[in-house]
Design a protein around this motif. Structure first.
Motif, short mmCIF file in Angstrom:
data_model
loop_
_atom_site.label_atom_id
_atom_site.label_comp_id
_atom_site.label_asym_id
_atom_site.label_seq_id
_atom_site.Cartn_x
_atom_site.Cartn_y
_atom_site.Cartn_z
N ILE A 287 -18.26 -4.00 6.78
CA ILE A 287 -18.46 -5.06 6.38
C ILE A 287 -17.49 -5.71 7.64
O ILE A 287 -17.32 -7.47 7.83
CB ILE A 287 -17.07 -5.98 5.20
N ARG B 131 -14.35 -0.27 5.89
CA ARG B 131 -14.15 -1.75 6.55
C ARG B 131 -14.87 -1.49 7.43
O ARG B 131 -15.77 -2.52 7.73
CB ARG B 131 -12.83 -1.55 6.85
N ASP C 235 -20.24 -12.56 -8.03
CA ASP C 235 -19.96 -11.76 -8.44
C ASP C 235 -18.30 -12.54 -7.41
O ASP C 235 -17.88 -13.12 -6.56
CB ASP C 235 -19.66 -10.07 -8.12
N MET C 236 -17.22 -11.62 -7.06
CA MET C 236 -15.97 -11.68 -6.18
C MET C 236 -16.38 -12.37 -4.55
O MET C 236 -15.70 -12.98 -4.18
CB MET C 236 -14.68 -11.35 -6.68
N GLY C 237 -17.49 -11.49 -4.10
CA GLY C 237 -17.56 -11.82 -3.08
C GLY C 237 -18.25 -12.52 -2.72
O GLY C 237 -18.58 -13.37 -1.39
N THR C 238 -19.40 -13.76 -3.53
CA THR C 238 -19.93 -14.75 -3.14
C THR C 238 -19.26 -15.92 -4.11
O THR C 238 -19.59 -16.59 -3.36
CB THR C 238 -21.54 -14.28 -4.16
N PRO D 171 -18.47 -5.70 -1.45
CA PRO D 171 -17.13 -5.68 -1.34
C PRO D 171 -16.40 -7.15 -1.71
O PRO D 171 -17.52 -8.17 -1.40
CB PRO D 171 -17.29 -6.06 0.42
N ALA D 172 -15.05 -7.82 -1.65
CA ALA D 172 -14.66 -8.37 -1.72
C ALA D 172 -14.69 -9.67 -1.08
O ALA D 172 -14.26 -10.90 -0.75
CB ALA D 172 -13.22 -8.40 -2.54
N GLU D 173 -15.30 -9.17 0.37
CA GLU D 173 -15.04 -10.04 2.06
C GLU D 173 -16.01 -10.55 1.76
O GLU D 173 -17.47 -10.16 1.13
CB GLU D 173 -14.57 -8.84 2.64
N ASN E 191 -0.81 -6.45 -0.87
CA ASN E 191 -1.00 -5.07 -0.85
C ASN E 191 -1.09 -3.89 0.72
O ASN E 191 -1.15 -4.84 1.48
CB ASN E 191 -2.98 -4.57 -2.24
N VAL F 63 -25.59 -17.85 -1.34
CA VAL F 63 -25.11 -18.34 -1.82
C VAL F 63 -25.02 -20.18 -1.68
O VAL F 63 -25.67 -21.24 -1.64
CB VAL F 63 -24.03 -18.47 -2.06
N SER G 187 1.19 -1.00 -2.71
CA SER G 187 1.81 -2.44 -2.83
C SER G 187 2.92 -2.61 -2.71
O SER G 187 4.90 -2.15 -2.74
CB SER G 187 1.30 -2.94 -4.37
N SER H 150 -23.37 -16.31 13.14
CA SER H 150 -22.85 -17.21 11.59
C SER H 150 -22.19 -15.15 12.09
O SER H 150 -22.77 -13.86 11.46
CB SER H 150 -23.54 -16.94 10.09
N GLY I 280 -19.15 -12.38 9.40
CA GLY I 280 -17.46 -12.07 8.66
C GLY I 280 -17.81 -14.03 8.56
O GLY I 280 -18.30 -14.65 8.11
N MET I 281 -16.03 -13.79 8.20
CA MET I 281 -15.60 -15.08 8.35
C MET I 281 -16.25 -16.48 8.06
O MET I 281 -16.13 -17.25 7.96
CB MET I 281 -14.22 -15.15 7.82
N SER J 246 -11.56 -11.10 7.08
CA SER J 246 -10.42 -11.31 6.58
C SER J 246 -8.96 -9.75 6.28
O SER J 246 -9.94 -9.23 5.66
CB SER J 246 -9.89 -11.96 5.35
N LEU K 249 -5.77 -11.77 -5.71
CA LEU K 249 -6.53 -10.83 -6.10
C LEU K 249 -6.91 -10.45 -8.41
O LEU K 249 -7.71 -10.23 -7.87
CB LEU K 249 -5.45 -9.18 -6.87
#
Lengths: 526, 135
Positions: free
Chosen positions: A77, A74, A255-258, B118-120, A56, B129, A120, A486, A488-489, A358, A236
């Protein structure tokens, strides 16, 4: 490196890497009037993460409110490491260039309202078109010509590169150029992640040998879900996933984030996790297949219907391909700290637009287009100044020109690096003690590699890749130690909170001695 | 990984040798490509996509298929229509519509963006978690 030079070319601009960033750079340089050579390790059109996976795009029409909202989202986060000016530039440049891609015939879909949807890109189609456009722009493409080292003037200006002609007898190639664009991608440590085994961090090593600096290397622990039997990291569709344990009991992971982090914890603890796309509305399923064919292809081939059958998953490391760290850019033209050397795409840090999280396909895809275009144009301009092309020396060292007795144990080196960087318990869940332990191993490995590792023919590339991965691992973990928090990633189990004093980028560099330095804040940190 | 090069279908065009980004194939003595470096295969399916006669099969496994695996049985794969599936989805080849015209990813990215979180990964998400798993 002893191979005889069997191909020598001169060019204004040499682009290393034929993924999207390299292709956009080559086209931009050619359009600026430069004579351009593009050398790819594999094949321009199939190499790199975008070709295999597609992506995407951070694609936003010129509606100020829409763009402001996207940048706000953006920033919310991104850990305060982005720069608004860069986000604005990338959004604008991407919008403009995607318009050109449409003009070149990329078959975008048209929605129910008759509007072309340009957010995309299907990888194989995208990169086939980019190759054709580069070719028609007069770019000379050298496929299967992996670069092993840069050529530099005595004062350290990049003036070309050299490598091996792996499908043409294995001889040495050299391209002498007025400027070099590195578009060699990130580093995924030969984890097997979808299309990423070409991304071994070669460009970072070549640049560092000329003193280039890096930034954001702590944001290097991107992992993505794949079927356990394969390595197809397409994320996705996982928005529709429910997860189950080995006994088929539902796992409540949020959810998808966790969910991804919870899955990582379970997998790191040796548990099995299965996924099923329970939550996909039946009416959307055909659209899902059409939109993400390479998510479904490996499942179809394995005889798995992901809507009805739970399949075991694993997390595959995507390193700095989907992470955000890379070569530090010091100007809007994507210049590195080395004169004559420009960075485009995933080899460059993407912190400026995506910060500590990311950039996924979307931001990274937009970055490839924008940074490629800027780097290509700037390299063309630098080349016309014609600084010191005459005298140059090859700059490659570790893995190429060992300073002691040579050995060819590249595969062992790769395994040793992977042992430190792939396991979730070492890289996804980080601690100071764990990072130090890994660094002890990696530092020892580097000493050994620099002293002894080399190879011949295709083995020369393998040796060089192994050296690049060791260097990458050391930069990653030094930066991860320096970021004692800590964000972000980058998650430190021993420092679970963000530290406001570290809301700044961390630079890293060096080969025999690795250093880190926090960037001086431009303004007071809130 | 790549498992099958169909001797019957191959037209010796060498496209797979050229397009494989990992340099897995080599030209055999009879002009038909051979799988020379299977360990290097990254299972990206690009050779399948580019082969003009659907002569290749890449198994979905990240390692070599075990002996006797159906993934290595050319006759069975042909019978099942398993060869050339990716090229068909991409819409490559005469008379096909480019698959990208059917791309509806905007539906899924919009759906994701509309979600509450957010998905991040965020520090908050991580804490939730690694501390107490949510109910």
């Amino acid at each position: 490196m002893t191979a005889e030079v069997t191909l020598l070319r001169h060019a204004d601009v040499l682009v290393l890497g034929g993924g999207p960033a390299g292709a956009w750079a080559a086209i931009a340089a050619a359009e600026a009037g430069a004579d351009v050579v593009l050398a790819d390790k594999g094949y321009c059109g199939t190499s790199g993460s975008a070709a295999a996976g597609g992506n995407n795009l951070w694609y936003l029409p010129p509606d100020p409110a829409l763009r402001e909202a996207a940048m706000d989202a953006r920033e919310a986060i991104a850990g305060r490491l982005t720069e608004r000016r860069w986000m604005e530039r990338v959004i604008e440049e991407t919008y403009h260039q995607i318009g050109r891609l449409a003009g070149w015939g990329y078959p975008f879909p048209v929605d129910e309202g008759g509007v072309e949807r340009r957010g995309s890109l299907q990888g194989p189609e995208y990169m086939r078109r980019m190759r054709r456009k580069a070719h028609r722009s007069g770019v000379r493409i050298l496929d299967h010509h992996p670069a092993l080292e840069l050529l530099a003037t005595p004062d350290g200006t990049a003036v070309g590169a050299a490598g091996i002609r792996r499908q043409d007898g294995g001889g040495r190639w050299e391209v002498r150029a007025g400027a070099v664009v590195l578009a060699t991608g990130g580093c995924a440590f030969l984890s097997g992640a979808f299309g990423l085994d070409v991304d071994t961090g070669d460009g970072h090593l070549m640049a560092a040998e000329l003193g280039a600096e890096l930034s954001g290397m702590e944001f290097s622990n991107a992992y993505a879900l794949s079927p356990a039997y394969g390595a197809h990291t397409k994320g996705l569709m996982m928005q529709f996933a429910s997860y189950y344990d080995e006994a088929g009991r539902p796992l409540e992971l949020g959810d998808m984030g966790t969910a991804r982090q919870a899955v990582a914890r379970l997998l790191a603890d040796g548990r099995q996790v299965l996924a099923r796309l329970d939550q996909a509305p039946p009416g959307l399923r055909e659209a899902m297949r059409r939109s993400q064919p390479n998510y479904f292809l490996p499942l179809d081939k394995a005889g798995i219907d992901p809507f009805t059958q739970a399949y075991p998953v694993r997390l595959v490391m995507e390193g700095t391909v989907r992470g955000t760290g890379g070569l530090r850019v010091v100007g809007e033209d994507c210049a590195t700290t080395v004169p004559g050397l420009y960075a485009a795409g995933d080899v460059a840090t993407r912190e400026l637009i995506t910060g500590s999280v990311s950039g996924g396909g979307s931001h990274n895809g937009a970055w490839a287009i924008s940074s490629g275009t800027w780097a290509g144009a700037a390299a063309a301009a630098f080349a016309t100044r014609g600084e010191g092309r005459a005298r140059s020396r090859p700059a490659g060292r570790a893995g190429l020109r060992p300073h002691g007795p040579a050995t060819g144990a590249a595969a062992e080196v790769v395994r040793a690096v992977q042992d430190e960087v792939l396991p979730l318990d070492r890289n996804y869940f980080r601690t100071a003690a764990g990072l130090r332990r890994s660094l002890t191993s990696l530092d020892r490995l580097w000493t050994d590699v620099a002293a002894h590792l080399s190879g011949e023919g295709r083995g020369a590339l393998r040796a060089r890749q192994a050296a690049a991965m060791v260097a990458h691992g050391r930069w990653m973990y030094r930066a991860a130690l320096a970021r004692a928090e800590s964000r972000g990633m980058h998650q430190r189990l021993d420092r679970p909170e963000a530290d406001p004093r570290l809301a700044r980028r961390i630079h890293v560099g060096g080969l025999d001695e690795v250093w880190t330095a926090p960037e001086e804040p431009k303004e007071a940190v809130a | 990984m790549i498992e099958v090069v169909s001797q019957d279908r191959c037209v010796k065009c060498d496209v797979c040798v050229k397009v494989c980004p990992m340099d897995v194939f080599a030209l055999g003595p009879d002009g038909i490509p051979v799988i020379a470096r299977q360990d290097d295969c990254q299972t990206c399916f690009m050779c399948e996509a580019h082969c003009p006669v659907d002569a290749l099969f890449v198994a979905p496994l990240s390692g070599p298929a075990p002996a006797g695996s159906p993934y290595t049985d050319e006759a069975a794969l042909l019978e099942a229509g398993a060869m050339g599936r990716y090229r068909a989805v991409l819409g490559w080849g005469g008379g096909r519509t480019p698959g990208s015209r059917l791309d509806q990813n905007h539906v899924f990215t919009a759906r994701l963006a509309a979600g509450s979180q957010p998905a991040e990964e965020t520090p908050a998400g991580r804490r939730r978690v690694s501390g107490e798993p949510s109910a």
